[in-house]
Structures are given as C-alpha cells and as structure tokens.
Design a protein around this motif. Sequence first.
Motif, PDB file in Angstrom:
ATOM      1  N   GLY A   1      -1.365  -4.011   3.305  1.00 22.93           N
ATOM      2  CA  GLY A   1      -2.444  -3.264   3.921  1.00 22.93           C
ATOM      3  C   GLY A   1      -3.788  -3.536   3.285  1.00 22.93           C
ATOM      4  N   TRP A   2      -4.770  -2.748   3.682  1.00 17.55           N
ATOM      5  CA  TRP A   2      -6.149  -2.998   3.263  1.00 17.55           C
ATOM      6  C   TRP A   2      -6.992  -1.743   3.420  1.00 17.55           C
ATOM      7  N   VAL A   3      -8.099  -1.711   2.696  1.00 18.68           N
ATOM      8  CA  VAL A   3      -9.126  -0.682   2.882  1.00 18.68           C
ATOM      9  C   VAL A   3     -10.489  -1.357   2.844  1.00 18.68           C
ATOM     10  N   GLU A   4     -11.432  -0.760   3.520  1.00 17.61           N
ATOM     11  CA  GLU A   4     -12.816  -1.211   3.456  1.00 17.61           C
ATOM     12  C   GLU A   4     -13.651  -0.054   2.940  1.00 17.61           C
ATOM     13  N   ILE A   5     -14.460  -0.326   1.918  1.00 18.00           N
ATOM     14  CA  ILE A   5     -15.260   0.730   1.315  1.00 18.00           C
ATOM     15  C   ILE A   5     -16.739   0.393   1.399  1.00 18.00           C
ATOM     16  N   ALA A   6     -17.545   1.435   1.541  1.00 18.65           N
ATOM     17  CA  ALA A   6     -18.999   1.278   1.585  1.00 18.65           C
ATOM     18  C   ALA A   6     -19.636   2.593   1.175  1.00 18.65           C
TER      19      ALA A   6
ATOM     20  N   VAL B   1       0.851  -1.185   0.000  1.00 15.74           N
ATOM     21  CA  VAL B   1       0.000   0.000   0.000  1.00 15.74           C
ATOM     22  C   VAL B   1       0.888   1.236   0.000  1.00 15.74           C
ATOM     23  N   VAL B   2       0.490   2.238  -0.780  1.00 13.05           N
ATOM     24  CA  VAL B   2       1.122   3.555  -0.729  1.00 13.05           C
ATOM     25  C   VAL B   2       0.051   4.555  -0.319  1.00 13.05           C
ATOM     26  N   ASP B   3       0.306   5.261   0.755  1.00 11.84           N
ATOM     27  CA  ASP B   3      -0.608   6.287   1.223  1.00 11.84           C
ATOM     28  C   ASP B   3       0.234   7.478   1.681  1.00 11.84           C
ATOM     29  N   VAL B   4      -0.400   8.438   2.319  1.00  7.27           N
ATOM     30  CA  VAL B   4       0.316   9.642   2.722  1.00  7.27           C
ATOM     31  C   VAL B   4       1.544   9.296   3.562  1.00  7.27           C
TER      32      VAL B   4
ATOM     33  N   THR C   1      -5.621  10.312  -0.445  1.00  7.71           N
ATOM     34  CA  THR C   1      -5.354   9.524   0.739  1.00  7.71           C
ATOM     35  C   THR C   1      -6.282   8.324   0.791  1.00  7.71           C
ATOM     36  N   LEU C   2      -5.909   7.351   1.598  1.00  7.17           N
ATOM     37  CA  LEU C   2      -6.763   6.189   1.853  1.00  7.17           C
ATOM     38  C   LEU C   2      -7.348   6.253   3.257  1.00  7.17           C
ATOM     39  N   ALA C   3      -7.413   7.437   3.829  1.00  7.63           N
ATOM     40  CA  ALA C   3      -7.894   7.593   5.193  1.00  7.63           C
ATOM     41  C   ALA C   3      -9.399   7.371   5.275  1.00  7.63           C
ATOM     42  N   PRO C   4      -9.879   6.814   6.376  1.00  2.41           N
ATOM     43  CA  PRO C   4     -11.324   6.655   6.562  1.00  2.41           C
ATOM     44  C   PRO C   4     -12.055   7.999   6.463  1.00  2.41           C
ATOM     45  N   GLY C   5     -13.228   7.949   5.856  1.00  2.00           N
ATOM     46  CA  GLY C   5     -14.034   9.144   5.694  1.00  2.00           C
ATOM     47  C   GLY C   5     -13.801   9.887   4.402  1.00  2.00           C
TER      48      GLY C   5
ATOM     49  N   SER D   1      -9.270   1.582   7.127  1.00  2.00           N
ATOM     50  CA  SER D   1      -8.048   1.225   6.404  1.00  2.00           C
ATOM     51  C   SER D   1      -6.965   0.938   7.417  1.00  2.00           C
ATOM     52  N   GLY D   2      -5.954   0.213   6.972  1.00  2.00           N
ATOM     53  CA  GLY D   2      -4.858  -0.092   7.871  1.00  2.00           C
ATOM     54  C   GLY D   2      -3.757  -0.840   7.175  1.00  2.00           C
ATOM     55  N   THR D   3      -2.673  -1.077   7.897  1.00  2.00           N
ATOM     56  CA  THR D   3      -1.561  -1.864   7.392  1.00  2.00           C
ATOM     57  C   THR D   3      -1.566  -3.234   8.055  1.00  2.00           C
ATOM     58  N   GLY D   4      -0.834  -4.139   7.462  1.00  2.89           N
ATOM     59  CA  GLY D   4      -0.795  -5.492   7.980  1.00  2.89           C
ATOM     60  C   GLY D   4      -1.983  -6.300   7.504  1.00  2.89           C
ATOM     61  N   ALA D   5      -2.277  -7.372   8.233  1.00  2.00           N
ATOM     62  CA  ALA D   5      -3.382  -8.248   7.852  1.00  2.00           C
ATOM     63  C   ALA D   5      -4.724  -7.553   8.081  1.00  2.00           C
ATOM     64  N   PRO D   6      -5.704  -7.763   7.196  1.00  2.00           N
ATOM     65  CA  PRO D   6      -7.024  -7.153   7.381  1.00  2.00           C
ATOM     66  C   PRO D   6      -7.743  -7.780   8.571  1.00  2.00           C
ATOM     67  N   PRO D   7      -8.744  -7.083   9.113  1.00  2.00           N
ATOM     68  CA  PRO D   7      -9.445  -7.576  10.303  1.00  2.00           C
ATOM     69  C   PRO D   7     -10.313  -8.800  10.050  1.00  2.00           C
ATOM     70  N   ARG D   8     -10.573  -9.103   8.810  1.00  2.00           N
ATOM     71  CA  ARG D   8     -11.327 -10.297   8.413  1.00  2.00           C
ATOM     72  C   ARG D   8     -10.864 -10.684   7.023  1.00  2.00           C
TER      73      ARG D   8
END
Length: 382
Positions: free
Chosen positions: A20-25, A10-13, A352-356, A32-39
């Motif tokens: 890493g991972w992102v969740e979208i809805a 992942v490349v972010d700010v 950015t890949l930041a939440p919100g 979003s976060g780095t490492g393994a996703p929460p599920r």
Amino acid sequence: MGHLISAEAVVDVRVDLEPGWVEIADGTIVASGTGAPPRPADEHHDGILAPGLVDAQINGAYGADFAAATADEWDRIVDGLATTGVTAIAPTFITAPVESLVEQLRDFRGQRARLAGRPGATRLLGAHVEGPFISAACKGAHDEAFLVDPTPERVDALIEAGGADLGYVTLAPERAGALEAIERLVRAGVRVSIGHSDADDATATRAVDAGATLVTHLYNAQRGLGHRDGGVVGVALTDARLTPGLIADLHHVDPIALRVAFASAAGRIMLVTDDLSTFGMPPGRYELGGAAVVIDEDQPARREDGTIAGAAVRLDACIAHVVRAAGVDVATAIRAASTVPAVALGAPELGTLAPGTPADLVVLDAAELRVTHTWIAGRRPG
C-alpha cells in the motif's frame, strides 16, 4: 502534489499487511490506498507502514521523571521518543499528595502548550494520573503514605488543575467514594482506569457501569483471575467496554499470560511501556515520583526494597515480544500499539492512515519489527 510513500506491507484499521501507500502534504494524509500507488512513489520501503505508535502509560525517559521534569528535559524526551517511533504519549504522574499532583498538572499544561506543534516531536496527549486513589494491598511501587480516598474535594482539585489536559485517572473502585468519583470524572470529560486494585469482579463491573473504560497494566498490581472470583483481570478480559493496558517487556508479564490476554481480548489490548526515567539510560539509580529506583542490566526498574517499579523498554520491542513470545499476529500486535491506544485515549485520528488525518506514520522492519522511519505531522524527527 504531496509526498508519496509506498511500502511492501501496510497495517491500518482494516488492512492486514497488504502492499500500500500514503500521500502526505502539509502535515496531513491526503490520500492512501492498497496495491500499487497512483504514480511512482517518492520513497518506497520494504518494511511495514503503519500509524505512529501511541504509548498510553509512560512516567519519563532519558533520565527525567515527568513529575519533576524541566523544560529542557521535556524537550529531550519528546525529541528522543520520536526517534523510536512513538508519535504520541500520555505522560503519567504517579501517587503523590494531591497538592503535589495539582502542581504537576499545572506544570504539564504549560509544557504541553509550549510543545504543541514542535516539528518532528512526539505529541503530548492528556496526562494520566495514576493514584493516589488506589489500594494499599496492590500499591506496587507507590508510596502508601500518600494513598487516600477519592473525595469530591480531591477529585475536583485534580479536574480543576488538569482541565482539558487531564486525560485519565487510575483508581481502585473498592475505595470509599470511588464509584461516585468515577461518575464525577467522566462527567468532567476525564477517562477512568481500574488499577492498583484488589476489587472483586462485582466491584470492578460496577466501576465499568459507572463509566470506567480502561485497565492499568493488566495482571500487575490487581486481583487476579480466580475460578470463583474473576477479579479485575477476569473483568478486564471479558468486558468489551474495557481497554486493558499491557506491559509486554517479558518481565512484568509472562508469555503465557500475554497469550491469554490476546486470545481473550484481541482488538482491545493496548501495549504500554510504563517506562521510567531509566529508559534510554545506563544501569544506575534514578527517580520515580521522587523515590529512588535502581535499574540493572536487562532488568526492569525496582525500588530499593525489590518491588518492581516500571520498565525501560521500547514500544516497538513490546510489539516484537507479543509476536515472538506469545504468537500474536503482526497486524494485531501493531494495532495494539497504535490504533487501540489512540482510540482508547480519545484520539482516533492518530491511529489510522485515512485521508484527512495527521501524517503520523512509522515504518517497521518486517523481520525485526523495529521502527526504522518515523513521521510526525509529516516531519521526520530531528
């Protein structure tokens, strides 16, 4: 529960190629976060997940020039660019009579409103007016007959026509009334870029003091770096208040000059294409601001007199060029085509890949650095 996307890198700010991972809805990044996703991820990619690419200077594409594009042609451009990973653009309108630019801006406002929220299509940011307040000595492919000083009346005409849809104006600060024009534009909420300028370093610095924050296509059509006069290039590379655009198609700028730019101003350089209507088209004759341009195989567009007139290059190819030809690290190169232009154009939420923030994302192949997947507001193009 949203749609969860994970990637090997992942490349972010503040993230450099970590898993890493992102969740979208509902079109938004909700986590979003780095490492393994929460599920377990709904989809996993071997490539690089990054914010969508933002092109701060583009004149047209797919056979259409923004200056005269029809509604169908605007549709074709925003749909087509999305498939290349470009999730937002600042459409550029080059030198023309002020009256013509006024009409072009009015038409753009209508097209931007019409296309707002078009599913899976490239977003339209504020327009870029490149000229007519530029130097005849550095006019490039612009028509010298239409070059004029930025009088209050002319500046106000553009501000009134563009309204909130006018993003930035390129001008030469050595022209009569230019410093006052910069202040006038900035007060109206319009950014100013130094470009097509033969200004010395002192004049360029005064333009920055007056409020200029951008430089249009670094090195091209501007006074270069001299050992007794830094010129526009010297100021662009050393003044932290400026974000210089850079055409990395390997025709406009040599690899050594690309390396100098990033060595001097990494984190401030934004990659732009300066693409014309020739992008996505075969060799032939096309238009730029009503003038004929010719494109040959593997060559940039040129006016009939041989003057280089723009590019026909993918923005992800520019990323690959600065990595391979100039030795720029991958994360810096990707941010130069996403985060940096988004911030410079006043849309930091798109970089950015930041939440919100809007779910504008791309995945690039780790080896080729070519976009393989795109989401705009959580939707895939097409």
